[in-house]
Design a protein around this motif. Sequence first.
Motif, short mmCIF file in Angstrom:
data_model
loop_
_atom_site.label_atom_id
_atom_site.label_comp_id
_atom_site.label_asym_id
_atom_site.label_seq_id
_atom_site.Cartn_x
_atom_site.Cartn_y
_atom_site.Cartn_z
N UNK A 150 10.72 -13.80 40.53
CA UNK A 150 11.44 -13.89 41.81
C UNK A 150 11.80 -15.34 42.15
N UNK A 151 11.06 -16.30 41.61
CA UNK A 151 11.37 -17.71 41.85
C UNK A 151 12.55 -18.19 41.02
N UNK A 152 12.87 -17.46 39.96
CA UNK A 152 13.97 -17.85 39.07
C UNK A 152 15.18 -16.94 39.26
N UNK A 153 15.30 -16.37 40.43
CA UNK A 153 16.45 -15.51 40.71
C UNK A 153 16.36 -14.15 40.05
N UNK A 154 15.15 -13.71 39.75
CA UNK A 154 14.95 -12.40 39.13
C UNK A 154 15.02 -12.42 37.61
N UNK A 155 15.19 -13.59 37.03
CA UNK A 155 15.27 -13.70 35.57
C UNK A 155 13.87 -13.71 34.96
N UNK A 156 13.60 -12.69 34.16
CA UNK A 156 12.29 -12.63 33.48
C UNK A 156 12.28 -13.49 32.23
N UNK A 157 13.41 -13.58 31.55
CA UNK A 157 13.50 -14.37 30.32
C UNK A 157 14.68 -15.33 30.46
N UNK A 158 14.40 -16.60 30.20
CA UNK A 158 15.43 -17.64 30.33
C UNK A 158 15.45 -18.47 29.05
N UNK A 159 16.52 -18.35 28.26
CA UNK A 159 16.64 -19.23 27.09
C UNK A 159 17.06 -20.63 27.56
N UNK A 160 16.48 -21.66 26.94
CA UNK A 160 16.74 -23.04 27.36
C UNK A 160 16.94 -23.90 26.11
N UNK A 161 17.84 -24.88 26.22
CA UNK A 161 18.05 -25.85 25.16
C UNK A 161 17.77 -27.24 25.69
N UNK A 188 18.96 -30.09 18.53
CA UNK A 188 18.87 -29.28 19.73
C UNK A 188 17.63 -28.38 19.61
N UNK A 189 16.78 -28.45 20.60
CA UNK A 189 15.55 -27.67 20.62
C UNK A 189 15.75 -26.46 21.53
N UNK A 190 15.66 -25.27 20.96
CA UNK A 190 15.87 -24.03 21.72
C UNK A 190 14.54 -23.30 21.87
N UNK A 191 14.23 -22.97 23.14
CA UNK A 191 13.01 -22.21 23.42
C UNK A 191 13.34 -21.10 24.41
N UNK A 192 12.36 -20.24 24.62
CA UNK A 192 12.52 -19.13 25.57
C UNK A 192 11.40 -19.22 26.60
N UNK A 193 11.79 -19.19 27.87
CA UNK A 193 10.82 -19.19 28.96
C UNK A 193 10.75 -17.78 29.52
N UNK A 194 9.55 -17.31 29.74
CA UNK A 194 9.35 -15.95 30.25
C UNK A 194 8.49 -16.02 31.50
N UNK A 195 8.88 -15.25 32.53
CA UNK A 195 8.18 -15.26 33.81
C UNK A 195 7.76 -13.84 34.17
N UNK A 196 6.52 -13.69 34.66
CA UNK A 196 6.03 -12.37 35.03
C UNK A 196 5.04 -12.44 36.18
#
Length: 96
Positions: free
Chosen positions: A14-25, A1-9
């Motif tokens: 606003x395109x991700x529902x207000x989520x600035x940091x999204x952990x993803x697997x 399982x590859x775990x990374x963190x996506x960050x938006x600024x």
Amino acid sequence: MLRIELEFGGGLESLTGGNKVVPVEFSEEQLTLDRVIDYIRTNLIKEKHEYFVQGEYVRPGILVLINDVDWELEGKTRYVVQQGDRITFISTLHGG
């Protein structure tokens, strides 16, 4: 399982529902950044996809960083994502 963190600024959160940091697997063991961008487009952004991508690529005016390093130095979409990577997308375009 590859775990990374996506960050938006810069307004992209606003395109991700207000989520600035999204952990993803991801289940893939070998994953390139173009696959991550496709995942964001199809799974995280619910509307206004054109603000994030243009065709198959990240829209001009969006700075992409891989662990705080410009993605151009890392091979752009060909970069092979590593466990624990933080990939940041920052819009540099602002209305006024």
